[in-house]
Motif scaffolding. Sequence first.
Motif, PDB file in Angstrom:
ATOM      1  N   ASP A 112     -14.327   4.931 -10.199  1.00 40.03           N
ATOM      2  CA  ASP A 112     -14.317   5.883 -11.311  1.00 40.03           C
ATOM      3  C   ASP A 112     -15.112   7.155 -11.016  1.00 40.03           C
ATOM      4  N   CYS A 113     -15.567   7.328  -9.763  1.00 40.66           N
ATOM      5  CA  CYS A 113     -16.422   8.464  -9.387  1.00 40.66           C
ATOM      6  C   CYS A 113     -15.636   9.737  -9.086  1.00 40.66           C
ATOM      7  N   ASN A 114     -16.305  10.866  -9.319  1.00 38.03           N
ATOM      8  CA  ASN A 114     -15.770  12.155  -8.900  1.00 38.03           C
ATOM      9  C   ASN A 114     -16.333  12.490  -7.513  1.00 38.03           C
TER      10      ASN A 114
ATOM     11  N   TRP B 297     -12.557   9.959 -16.926  1.00 41.41           N
ATOM     12  CA  TRP B 297     -12.667   8.519 -17.166  1.00 41.41           C
ATOM     13  C   TRP B 297     -13.484   8.287 -18.434  1.00 41.41           C
TER      14      TRP B 297
ATOM     15  N   ILE C 239     -19.733   9.553 -12.368  1.00 38.20           N
ATOM     16  CA  ILE C 239     -18.493   9.066 -12.969  1.00 38.20           C
ATOM     17  C   ILE C 239     -17.673  10.261 -13.454  1.00 38.20           C
TER      18      ILE C 239
ATOM     19  N   PRO D 173     -18.998   1.400 -15.591  1.00 37.60           N
ATOM     20  CA  PRO D 173     -18.172   2.155 -14.646  1.00 37.60           C
ATOM     21  C   PRO D 173     -18.393   1.673 -13.213  1.00 37.60           C
TER      22      PRO D 173
ATOM     23  N   ALA E  88     -11.388   9.068 -21.488  1.00 38.59           N
ATOM     24  CA  ALA E  88     -10.429   8.009 -21.800  1.00 38.59           C
ATOM     25  C   ALA E  88     -11.112   6.851 -22.530  1.00 38.59           C
ATOM     26  N   GLN E  89     -12.311   6.494 -22.099  1.00 39.38           N
ATOM     27  CA  GLN E  89     -13.046   5.411 -22.754  1.00 39.38           C
ATOM     28  C   GLN E  89     -13.447   5.810 -24.176  1.00 39.38           C
TER      29      GLN E  89
END
Length: 156
Positions: free
Chosen positions: A40-42, A51, A47, A36, A54-55
């Motif tokens: 892709d961070c909040n 995200w 992360i 990541p 989804a992975q």
Amino acid sequence: MNTESSRHSSSHATEMLTTPTVALPLDKELVLKVIPMPADCNANGDIFGGWVMAQVDLAGSVVPARYVNGRMATVAVNQFIFKQPVRVGDILSFFAEVTRIGNTSVTVQVEVYAERFHSQKKYVKVTQASLTYVAIDDAGRPRKIENRVEKTQETM
């Protein structure tokens, strides 16, 4: 070092001491590895869970594709547990196994392990999930899974 980066570094050190490392599973297949990135961070700097989801969905679809022989869609996320935060730079390993094959669907267990940026070769289980995929026809309707035996390189 400023206060924020000092606190961030300190929390990583504490996590390394308090989070037990585990061995990678030998009974599941490694289907995806990904790192990541900052995008892709909040808002907390970890992360974003979406995200990771989804992975997991991508990783979970790898094994059922061998049975379905065509189009499929995610029909259910039966369980999704975030056990530990995922950080920028972690090397994530996604392991999957089929737990059930029905007439039109395949259920898969996915486990995600993080190899932390600062402690290579030590793994932490960060996520586990159960997802169900359904075989679909060209119109998007469920269809029967004809061959319920996994395709291997030898049978392809």
